[in-house]
Design a protein around this motif. Structure first.
Motif, PDB file in Angstrom:
ATOM      1  N   ARG A 131      35.466  36.320  37.537  1.00 40.10           N
ATOM      2  CA  ARG A 131      36.028  35.957  38.013  1.00 40.10           C
ATOM      3  C   ARG A 131      37.599  36.550  39.155  1.00 40.10           C
ATOM      4  O   ARG A 131      37.636  37.465  38.682  1.00 40.10           O
ATOM      5  CB  ARG A 131      37.424  34.559  37.565  1.00 40.10           C
ATOM      6  N   LEU A 132      37.936  36.036  39.878  1.00 39.16           N
ATOM      7  CA  LEU A 132      38.939  37.186  40.573  1.00 39.16           C
ATOM      8  C   LEU A 132      39.824  36.379  40.178  1.00 39.16           C
ATOM      9  O   LEU A 132      40.790  34.818  39.340  1.00 39.16           O
ATOM     10  CB  LEU A 132      38.771  36.442  42.211  1.00 39.16           C
TER      11      LEU A 132
ATOM     12  N   PRO B 259      32.670  23.175  44.762  1.00 37.47           N
ATOM     13  CA  PRO B 259      33.831  22.906  44.068  1.00 37.47           C
ATOM     14  C   PRO B 259      34.100  21.386  43.403  1.00 37.47           C
ATOM     15  O   PRO B 259      32.981  20.407  43.871  1.00 37.47           O
ATOM     16  CB  PRO B 259      35.339  23.161  45.006  1.00 37.47           C
ATOM     17  N   GLU B 260      35.092  21.778  41.581  1.00 40.12           N
ATOM     18  CA  GLU B 260      35.049  19.746  41.134  1.00 40.12           C
ATOM     19  C   GLU B 260      36.616  19.499  41.808  1.00 40.12           C
ATOM     20  O   GLU B 260      37.280  20.303  42.735  1.00 40.12           O
ATOM     21  CB  GLU B 260      35.168  20.547  40.612  1.00 40.12           C
TER      22      GLU B 260
ATOM     23  N   GLY C 243      41.087  32.819  44.505  1.00 39.89           N
ATOM     24  CA  GLY C 243      39.932  32.366  43.828  1.00 39.89           C
ATOM     25  C   GLY C 243      38.146  32.260  43.732  1.00 39.89           C
ATOM     26  O   GLY C 243      37.122  32.281  44.033  1.00 39.89           O
ATOM     27  N   HIS C 244      38.805  31.163  44.186  1.00 36.95           N
ATOM     28  CA  HIS C 244      37.403  30.131  45.371  1.00 36.95           C
ATOM     29  C   HIS C 244      36.875  31.035  46.612  1.00 36.95           C
ATOM     30  O   HIS C 244      35.596  30.604  47.149  1.00 36.95           O
ATOM     31  CB  HIS C 244      38.180  28.423  45.508  1.00 36.95           C
TER      32      HIS C 244
ATOM     33  N   HIS D 250      41.732  28.153  45.900  1.00 38.63           N
ATOM     34  CA  HIS D 250      42.548  28.753  45.801  1.00 38.63           C
ATOM     35  C   HIS D 250      41.794  30.578  45.723  1.00 38.63           C
ATOM     36  O   HIS D 250      41.022  30.020  46.537  1.00 38.63           O
ATOM     37  CB  HIS D 250      42.981  29.360  44.627  1.00 38.63           C
TER      38      HIS D 250
ATOM     39  N   MET E 128      45.846  31.474  38.132  1.00 36.87           N
ATOM     40  CA  MET E 128      44.601  30.337  38.901  1.00 36.87           C
ATOM     41  C   MET E 128      44.639  29.655  38.645  1.00 36.87           C
ATOM     42  O   MET E 128      43.213  29.461  39.078  1.00 36.87           O
ATOM     43  CB  MET E 128      43.740  31.542  39.242  1.00 36.87           C
ATOM     44  N   SER E 129      44.623  29.095  37.513  1.00 38.43           N
ATOM     45  CA  SER E 129      43.884  27.907  37.309  1.00 38.43           C
ATOM     46  C   SER E 129      44.662  26.388  37.808  1.00 38.43           C
ATOM     47  O   SER E 129      45.493  26.352  37.858  1.00 38.43           O
ATOM     48  CB  SER E 129      43.314  27.677  35.752  1.00 38.43           C
ATOM     49  N   LYS E 130      43.056  26.279  37.932  1.00 37.66           N
ATOM     50  CA  LYS E 130      44.231  24.214  38.552  1.00 37.66           C
ATOM     51  C   LYS E 130      44.815  23.958  38.138  1.00 37.66           C
ATOM     52  O   LYS E 130      45.088  22.907  38.836  1.00 37.66           O
ATOM     53  CB  LYS E 130      42.631  23.693  39.324  1.00 37.66           C
TER      54      LYS E 130
ATOM     55  N   THR F 218      30.351  32.022  37.994  1.00 34.79           N
ATOM     56  CA  THR F 218      31.520  32.961  37.103  1.00 34.79           C
ATOM     57  C   THR F 218      30.880  33.148  36.246  1.00 34.79           C
ATOM     58  O   THR F 218      30.102  32.305  35.354  1.00 34.79           O
ATOM     59  CB  THR F 218      32.683  32.233  37.199  1.00 34.79           C
TER      60      THR F 218
HETATM   61  P1  ATP Z   1      40.099  26.981  37.330  1.00 31.33           P
HETATM   62  O1  ATP Z   1      39.622  27.058  36.440  1.00 31.33           O
HETATM   63  O2  ATP Z   1      40.971  27.068  38.631  1.00 31.33           O
HETATM   64  O3  ATP Z   1      40.348  24.631  37.303  1.00 31.33           O
HETATM   65  P2  ATP Z   1      36.893  26.118  38.380  1.00 31.33           P
HETATM   66  O4  ATP Z   1      36.088  26.948  38.235  1.00 31.33           O
HETATM   67  O5  ATP Z   1      36.619  24.913  37.495  1.00 31.33           O
HETATM   68  O6  ATP Z   1      37.925  26.340  38.652  1.00 31.33           O
HETATM   69  P3  ATP Z   1      35.422  24.415  40.363  1.00 31.33           P
HETATM   70  O7  ATP Z   1      36.125  23.299  41.306  1.00 31.33           O
HETATM   71  O8  ATP Z   1      34.517  24.570  39.222  1.00 31.33           O
HETATM   72  O9  ATP Z   1      36.413  24.893  39.512  1.00 31.33           O
HETATM   73  O10 ATP Z   1      34.672  25.724  41.202  1.00 31.33           O
HETATM   74  C1  ATP Z   1      34.086  25.944  42.139  1.00 31.33           C
HETATM   75  C2  ATP Z   1      33.249  27.246  42.309  1.00 31.33           C
HETATM   76  O11 ATP Z   1      34.588  28.503  42.295  1.00 31.33           O
HETATM   77  C3  ATP Z   1      32.423  28.028  40.604  1.00 31.33           C
HETATM   78  O12 ATP Z   1      30.987  27.907  41.331  1.00 31.33           O
HETATM   79  C4  ATP Z   1      33.517  28.990  40.374  1.00 31.33           C
HETATM   80  O13 ATP Z   1      32.638  29.405  39.614  1.00 31.33           O
HETATM   81  C5  ATP Z   1      33.950  29.317  41.849  1.00 31.33           C
HETATM   82  N1  ATP Z   1      35.669  29.634  40.793  1.00 31.33           N
HETATM   83  C6  ATP Z   1      36.303  29.364  40.798  1.00 31.33           C
HETATM   84  N2  ATP Z   1      37.523  30.137  40.394  1.00 31.33           N
HETATM   85  C7  ATP Z   1      37.393  31.126  40.145  1.00 31.33           C
HETATM   86  C8  ATP Z   1      37.879  32.719  40.224  1.00 31.33           C
HETATM   87  N3  ATP Z   1      39.006  32.555  40.342  1.00 31.33           N
HETATM   88  N4  ATP Z   1      37.265  33.342  40.534  1.00 31.33           N
HETATM   89  C9  ATP Z   1      35.468  33.451  41.406  1.00 31.33           C
HETATM   90  N5  ATP Z   1      35.413  32.126  42.108  1.00 31.33           N
HETATM   91  C10 ATP Z   1      36.119  31.765  41.430  1.00 31.33           C
END
Ligand code: ATP
Ligand code: MG
Length: 566
Positions: free
Chosen positions: A270-271, A42-43, A51-52, A49, A278-280, A239
């Protein structure tokens, strides 16, 4: 998103996901000396969420199932957006889901030194150069997928000059944005990510772990694959949007690796959930704009929000299991998530009586000061949960909509002259009612038949309706928060009007005060979960105290998903 893209449930499920099959095959071929090592990266720029959770269940789940390990790695390459608060919340949420990274808590920033050395090595090998052009120019020179890019005038800078400039970038000699380090790959590549991508930029903010040490920071694309390599990751699961980055990651690993070993990246969908963003970034905006009460607002799809709403980790894992992993993007029906929590709470939540919109009932032939304790089963699904005593007396509360003055045909609840059973207690008959000066019904008068007590030998008499109730003198006051979907559009992020805020549901939160619940709830603790009989699942909110109970409704009892998929 069209109707067909919405996945309602189990059609995407197969016993072994394509990713698991790859892992099984790799193990079968003896790759990586039989090791399975994954990571969740995770960043730390927001809360996790659901999705994570999909990624977490896969990363930790595969390691667990195949005797491997899963690292937790914070991808902290951007000191501007990242905060320690997020790191703590991420750890709490992963533990809550039931996973353990043991002592393997890593940070991309642990590798800043190694990454810097690697960058120097690339420069020395003529595979990286410092570009003095502004970002817009570099971006314009990238070309389009159909048209080759243009080489930067700095592309053939001598190695010595590149080394000197890069060192000085890191000493702080230059302004942010004035220079970048680029990999020297191929400006004609059909893959845009291979057209001399930026791998380092100048940032002068302090970093939460390395402080002022660095003035240059690796781009995510430069840190990610190499971090996997440094940690000995065998299967790097991510993803689908990273699929097009894979050639770049492979190219970088080719330059770095010294033996046979290399991480294998596999992408999955992605979920996405209906009625949800769902985006942060968007979730952060909802918090900052006060559209919700915080990251853990029970309407948020964050893990802390779902926890506060009354979701169990088991229900989330069950849901993730149901939706499975595929290679194509889709959107999952949120009613499947609701179905999963309902299923889980059905097994574990004790039944209680709670009246959301109370209406007084007086049993006129019941002795005025008598109190009986009726015995009620806590959970018909689980007899080990036992039973409890609930006080019954002359003055009770029932739900307002369980009484009608002038009922339609087949209304089996209370109405003038009708009989109903009070669950666990007696059959009562309505003999009258009183109204206030506005014509609102304020009290219903009944008589009871003392021979009809539940469990008693004369209790066999049949009536069609059974109501829940609480004893007025014993009931506790409660506030109940009813939640609905945060958005009233199925796909709030995917619309032409690109502002998801336009689709916020104005009725996503309704607060009921003056609700009445049975006295056994006095000692309930935060997040304790209950089924209010006939109404739904509720849990105790963090705002609750023994003197002011506050409940969140997790879900109602009606299962639209199960109905649809019967
Ligand atoms: P967002 O787009 O919500 O900001 P992100 O992908 O930038 O999410 P990260 O913290 O980089 O968020 O994600 C950590 C891990 O979780 C990554 O491997 C990413 O692919 C996965 N991930 C994030 N969102 C989802 C999702 N909606 N469904 C499945 N896996 C996800
Ligand atoms: Mg990210």
């Amino acid at each position: 998103m069209s109707e067909e893209d919405i996945i309602t449930g189990e059609e995407s499920r197969s016993p072994v996901s394509f990713i698991e099959q790859i892992i099984i095959d790799d193990l079968g071929e003896g790759k990586n000396g039989g090791r399975v090592h994954t990571r969740f990266p995770p960043e730390p720029n927001g809360y996790l969420h659901i999705g994570h959770a999909k990624a977490i269940c896969l990363d930790f789940g595969m390691a667990e199932k195949y005797g491997g390990k899963c690292n937790l790695r914070f991808d902290d390459t951007n000191p501007v957006k990242e905060e320690v608060e997020y790191i703590e919340s991420i750890k709490e949420d992963i533990r809550w889901l039931g996973f353990d990274w043991e002592d393997r808590e890593y940070y991309a920033s642990d590798y800043f030194g190694k990454l810097f050395d690697f960058a120097i090595d690339l420069i020395k090998r003529g595979l990286a150069y410092v570009d003095d052009q502004p970002a817009e120019v570099i971006s314009a020179q990238k070309g389009t997928p159909a048209q080759s890019g243009t080489e930067s005038p700095y592309r053939n800078r001598p190695v010595g000059e590149n080394l000197d400039l890069f060192e000085r970038m890191n000493r702080g000699d230059f302004e942010e944005g004035s220079r970048v380090l680029r990999a020297r790959i191929d400006m004609t590549s059909p893959n845009m990510h291979m057209r001399d991508p930026i791998i380092y930029r100048i940032i002068k903010s302090s970093h939460h772990r390395t402080g002022e040490k660095w003035k240059v920071y690796p781009m995510y694309d430069f840190a990610h694959g190499q971090s996997d390599y440094f940690e000995g990751i065998t299967h790097s699961l991510c993803t689908l949007e990273f699929e097009v980055h894979r050639p770049l990651y492979d190219w970088l690993i080719d330059q770095l690796k010294t033996g046979e070993y290399r991480p294998r990246q596999i992408e999955f969908n992605r979920l996405n959930l209906t009625y949800t963003v769902m985006s942060k970034r968007k979730l952060l905006e909802l918090v900052q704009d006060g559209k919700v009460s915080g990251w853990d607002d029970p309407r948020m799809p964050t893990l802390c929000g779902l926890r506060r709403r009354g979701y169990t980790p088991e229900s989330i894992r069950k849901f993730i299991d149901l939706i499975g992993y595929t290679k194509y993007e889709a959107i999952n029906d949120i009613s499947l998530l609701e179905h999963a929590v309902r299923d889980d709470l059905n097994l574990r939540a004790p039944r209680v009586f709670g009246v959301l919109n109370p209406l007084k009932v007086v049993i006129t032939n019941y002795p005025e000061n008598m109190v009986e304790e009726v015995d009620l089963i806590n959970n018909p699904e689980d007899e080990t949960m036992g039973s409890r005593k609930v006080p019954f007396s002359r003055d009770l509360y029932i739900e307002q909509d369980d009484f009608m003055e002038d009922p339609p045909h087949k209304f089996f609840r209370l109405s003038p002259g009708s009989e109903v059973r009070l669950k666990g207690a007696y059959i009562i008959k309505c003999t009258g009612y009183t109204k206030d000066e506005n014509g609102r019904i304020i009290e219903v008068l009944c008589t009871y038949d003392p021979h009809t007590r539940s469990g008693g030998h004369l209790s066999g008499k049949k009536v069609k309706g059974t109501l829940h109730w609480v004893s007025a003198a014993h009931a506790l006051d409660a506030e109940v928060r009813l939640y609905d979907r945060l958005f009233d559009h199925e796909d709030p992020s995917g619309q032409k009007e690109d502002d998801y805020r336009k689709f916020l549901n104005p009725d996503s939160l309704r607060i009921l005060r003056g609700c009445k619940v049975e006295p056994s709830l006095k000692t309930a603790m935060h997040l304790d979960k209950f089924q209010f009989q006939r109404l739904g699942y509720f849990c105790i909110d963090y705002d609750s105290t023994p003197d002011h109970l506050v409940f969140n409704r997790t879900v109602g009892l009606k299962d639209s998903w199960a109905k649809m998929n019967k």
